[in-house]
Design a protein around this motif. Structure first.
Motif, PDB file in Angstrom:
ATOM      1  N   ILE A 271      46.406  38.154  68.573  1.00 51.77           N
ATOM      2  CA  ILE A 271      45.884  36.967  67.901  1.00 51.77           C
ATOM      3  C   ILE A 271      44.778  37.308  66.899  1.00 51.77           C
ATOM      4  N   PRO A 272      43.798  38.160  67.239  1.00 52.11           N
ATOM      5  CA  PRO A 272      42.774  38.490  66.220  1.00 52.11           C
ATOM      6  C   PRO A 272      43.369  39.102  64.960  1.00 52.11           C
ATOM      7  N   PHE A 273      44.387  39.953  65.120  1.00 53.48           N
ATOM      8  CA  PHE A 273      45.013  40.566  63.949  1.00 53.48           C
ATOM      9  C   PHE A 273      45.699  39.513  63.088  1.00 53.48           C
ATOM     10  N   LEU A 274      46.400  38.577  63.709  1.00 52.03           N
ATOM     11  CA  LEU A 274      47.058  37.512  62.954  1.00 52.03           C
ATOM     12  C   LEU A 274      46.022  36.637  62.240  1.00 52.03           C
ATOM     13  N   CYS A 275      44.903  36.372  62.893  1.00 53.92           N
ATOM     14  CA  CYS A 275      43.846  35.586  62.254  1.00 53.92           C
ATOM     15  C   CYS A 275      43.234  36.349  61.077  1.00 53.92           C
ATOM     16  N   ALA A 276      43.084  37.671  61.226  1.00 47.78           N
ATOM     17  CA  ALA A 276      42.558  38.484  60.126  1.00 47.78           C
ATOM     18  C   ALA A 276      43.514  38.438  58.934  1.00 47.78           C
ATOM     19  N   LEU A 277      44.830  38.522  59.212  1.00 44.55           N
ATOM     20  CA  LEU A 277      45.811  38.374  58.132  1.00 44.55           C
ATOM     21  C   LEU A 277      45.690  37.002  57.482  1.00 44.55           C
ATOM     22  N   GLY A 278      45.427  35.979  58.301  1.00 47.01           N
ATOM     23  CA  GLY A 278      45.247  34.634  57.762  1.00 47.01           C
ATOM     24  C   GLY A 278      44.047  34.540  56.836  1.00 47.01           C
ATOM     25  N   LEU A 279      42.971  35.220  57.171  1.00 48.20           N
ATOM     26  CA  LEU A 279      41.791  35.235  56.294  1.00 48.20           C
ATOM     27  C   LEU A 279      42.113  35.903  54.962  1.00 48.20           C
ATOM     28  N   PHE A 280      42.895  36.978  55.004  1.00 47.44           N
ATOM     29  CA  PHE A 280      43.318  37.612  53.759  1.00 47.44           C
ATOM     30  C   PHE A 280      44.204  36.675  52.949  1.00 47.44           C
ATOM     31  N   PHE A 281      45.098  35.966  53.627  1.00 50.27           N
ATOM     32  CA  PHE A 281      45.983  35.046  52.919  1.00 50.27           C
ATOM     33  C   PHE A 281      45.184  33.932  52.244  1.00 50.27           C
ATOM     34  N   LEU A 282      44.198  33.395  52.936  1.00 49.21           N
ATOM     35  CA  LEU A 282      43.383  32.334  52.344  1.00 49.21           C
ATOM     36  C   LEU A 282      42.564  32.858  51.164  1.00 49.21           C
ATOM     37  N   SER A 283      42.040  34.060  51.284  1.00 46.91           N
ATOM     38  CA  SER A 283      41.296  34.659  50.165  1.00 46.91           C
ATOM     39  C   SER A 283      42.225  34.872  48.973  1.00 46.91           C
ATOM     40  N   TYR A 284      43.425  35.346  49.251  1.00 44.45           N
ATOM     41  CA  TYR A 284      44.432  35.565  48.208  1.00 44.45           C
ATOM     42  C   TYR A 284      44.827  34.245  47.564  1.00 44.45           C
ATOM     43  N   THR A 285      44.964  33.215  48.395  1.00 47.51           N
ATOM     44  CA  THR A 285      45.287  31.887  47.885  1.00 47.51           C
ATOM     45  C   THR A 285      44.175  31.366  46.982  1.00 47.51           C
ATOM     46  N   GLY A 286      42.936  31.600  47.396  1.00 47.37           N
ATOM     47  CA  GLY A 286      41.810  31.177  46.574  1.00 47.37           C
ATOM     48  C   GLY A 286      41.818  31.835  45.208  1.00 47.37           C
ATOM     49  N   LEU A 287      42.124  33.133  45.166  1.00 43.85           N
ATOM     50  CA  LEU A 287      42.235  33.817  43.874  1.00 43.85           C
ATOM     51  C   LEU A 287      43.390  33.255  43.057  1.00 43.85           C
ATOM     52  N   GLY A 288      44.499  32.945  43.743  1.00 41.09           N
ATOM     53  CA  GLY A 288      45.639  32.365  43.041  1.00 41.09           C
ATOM     54  C   GLY A 288      45.310  31.019  42.423  1.00 41.09           C
ATOM     55  N   ILE A 289      44.581  30.187  43.161  1.00 44.16           N
ATOM     56  CA  ILE A 289      44.169  28.888  42.629  1.00 44.16           C
ATOM     57  C   ILE A 289      43.284  29.079  41.394  1.00 44.16           C
ATOM     58  N   SER A 290      42.401  30.078  41.463  1.00 44.09           N
ATOM     59  CA  SER A 290      41.491  30.317  40.333  1.00 44.09           C
ATOM     60  C   SER A 290      42.243  30.789  39.099  1.00 44.09           C
ATOM     61  N   MET A 291      43.206  31.685  39.270  1.00 43.84           N
ATOM     62  CA  MET A 291      43.814  32.373  38.134  1.00 43.84           C
ATOM     63  C   MET A 291      45.028  31.659  37.553  1.00 43.84           C
ATOM     64  N   TRP A 292      45.740  30.873  38.319  1.00 40.16           N
ATOM     65  CA  TRP A 292      46.996  30.290  37.852  1.00 40.16           C
ATOM     66  C   TRP A 292      46.803  29.456  36.578  1.00 40.16           C
ATOM     67  N   PRO A 293      47.672  29.616  35.553  1.00 38.03           N
ATOM     68  CA  PRO A 293      48.841  30.504  35.472  1.00 38.03           C
ATOM     69  C   PRO A 293      48.542  31.814  34.745  1.00 38.03           C
ATOM     70  N   MET A 294      47.281  32.235  34.714  1.00 39.34           N
ATOM     71  CA  MET A 294      46.926  33.459  34.008  1.00 39.34           C
ATOM     72  C   MET A 294      47.358  34.683  34.811  1.00 39.34           C
ATOM     73  N   ILE A 295      47.869  35.678  34.131  1.00 37.93           N
ATOM     74  CA  ILE A 295      48.169  36.958  34.764  1.00 37.93           C
ATOM     75  C   ILE A 295      47.168  38.012  34.318  1.00 37.93           C
ATOM     76  N   VAL A 296      46.589  37.823  33.125  1.00 41.10           N
ATOM     77  CA  VAL A 296      45.485  38.652  32.639  1.00 41.10           C
ATOM     78  C   VAL A 296      44.388  37.698  32.164  1.00 41.10           C
ATOM     79  N   PRO A 297      43.437  37.359  33.027  1.00 42.05           N
ATOM     80  CA  PRO A 297      42.375  36.436  32.603  1.00 42.05           C
ATOM     81  C   PRO A 297      41.571  37.032  31.457  1.00 42.05           C
ATOM     82  N   PRO A 298      41.109  36.189  30.525  1.00 39.92           N
ATOM     83  CA  PRO A 298      41.221  34.727  30.537  1.00 39.92           C
ATOM     84  C   PRO A 298      42.301  34.172  29.606  1.00 39.92           C
ATOM     85  N   ASN A 299      43.109  35.033  28.967  1.00 32.13           N
ATOM     86  CA  ASN A 299      43.922  34.542  27.857  1.00 32.13           C
ATOM     87  C   ASN A 299      45.436  34.642  28.031  1.00 32.13           C
ATOM     88  N   ILE A 300      45.945  35.569  28.815  1.00 36.30           N
ATOM     89  CA  ILE A 300      47.391  35.817  28.877  1.00 36.30           C
ATOM     90  C   ILE A 300      47.979  35.160  30.109  1.00 36.30           C
TER      91      ILE A 300
END
Length: 348
Positions: A271-300
């Motif tokens: 369970i701790p390992f799965l929760c740690a993966l969940g924290l990574f997923f949420l952090s990754y999701t947060g970056l995705g929310i910030s960057m979408w739809p940019m693939i090379v911030p801030p212009n492309i």
């Protein structure tokens, strides 16, 4: 399907490949990061034996992510690589050095040689993880582009923010590695890594908080994603879920090794390992929310960087065949080597 839809699908394929690499290679890099606090040859051998059957296959996703970026988004590849040459080269060299050390530590002729290969294995893990974090931070903070090419300097990747993200990845991988060892070990070794997991989780949560506070103010587009309606509705659950997962992770660490039902002990310890993966997923999701739809911030954006539709469709057919095969053999490997790893058993 339209060219925009195909490009979006490829963006999610590459993002998924990168996330799977972070999850799978992250915990075995984390084992190396924890080496300075794992004392004794027997305990270090046990830690390495938990990842020995799967560690090299984990890096498949790194190759797929880089290759997919080159083929599906050539403009992004041509822009990102010159901006990140140094951290990427350092990361690749560290991964190679770490792989050699992984094998050689089992063939060392003397205790002194074994100790030096252990240090090399741990050092390679530190350098590779830190370089990955620096590269991530350098990309997120923005890449200077003029026309269709990189216009920044050789050292633009090095900044206070990229150093912080490098340290954050080190802490996060350490957390993943510790939680993995909680799952795969027992007894005194498990008690030792449980204490490490608590400390690394606290450190990781601190870095998540710092990076989360800084990212919205790096670029105006990021700030709009987190504070403007309706984007704030998508972003709001992320910090709440981080708190929930952190609570469950600490509770799982407290319960690990104390389940009276031995048949369920191994899975409860995961369970701790799965929760740690969940924290990574949420952090990754947060970056995705910030960057979408940019693939090379801030212009492309992903659509501006995409290769021709025909090329992407052709590659998507190949990916539809290869990805299930990769997932299949990866799942089989983890299933085959499931369960606790005991001292004296494993890789030789």
């Amino acid at each position: 399907m339209s060219a925009e839809t195909i490009a979006t699908i490829w963006a999610f394929v590459i993002a998924t490949a990168v996330f799977l690499y972070v999850c799978m290679d992250g915990f075995d890099l984390g084992v190396g990061i924890l080496f300075p606090w794992i004392h004794g040859k027997e305990d270090r051998d046990l830690a390495v034996n938990t990842v020995a059957p799967v560690w090299d296959g984990n890096e498949t996703w790194l190759v797929m992510g880089g290759g997919g970026l080159f083929a599906a988004f050539p403009l992004a590849y041509a822009t990102i690589m010159p901006a990140l040459y140094m951290p990427i080269i350092i990361m690749l060299l560290a991964l190679i050095f770490r792989g050699v050390s992984f094998e050689m530590r089992f063939r060392a002729a003397t205790p002194g040689q074994h100790l030096w290969w252990d240090r090399a294995f741990s050092g390679g893990s530190y350098v590779a993880a830190f370089a990955q974090g620096v590269a991530l931070g350098a990309l997120v903070q923005g890449v200077k582009v003029e026309g269709r090419s990189y216009a920044g300097g050789w050292w633009d990747w090095l900044s206070p923010f990229s150093v912080v993200t490098g340290l954050a990845v080190l802490a996060g991988y350490g957390m993943l590695g510790a939680c993995w060892l909680v799952w795969k070990t027992e007894g005194e070794m498990q008690d030792q890594v449980k204490a490490l997991a608590r400390r690394m989780t606290v450190l990781t949560l601190g870095f998540i908080g710092v990076v989360s506070l800084v990212v919205p103010f790096l670029l105006p587009a990021f700030r709009a994603r987190w504070f403007d309606f309706p984007w704030i509705l998508a972003a709001l659950p992320v910090p709440v879920l981080v708190v929930v997962l952190a609570w469950r992770l600490f509770r799982g660490l407290a319960e690990a090794g104390h389940n009276p039902d031995n048949r369920r002990l191994v899975w409860r310890d995961g369970i701790p390992f799965l929760c740690a993966l969940g924290l990574f997923f949420l952090s990754y999701t947060g970056l995705g929310i910030s960057m979408w739809p940019m693939i090379v911030p801030p212009n492309i954006t992903i659509w501006e960087a995409a290769s021709p539709r025909a090329s992407q469709v052709f590659m998507l057919v190949g990916a539809a065949v290869l990805i299930p095969i990769i997932l299949g053999y990866t799942a089989y490997s983890y299933w085959l080597f499931r369960g606790k790893v005991k001292a004296g058993h494993g890789y030789h």
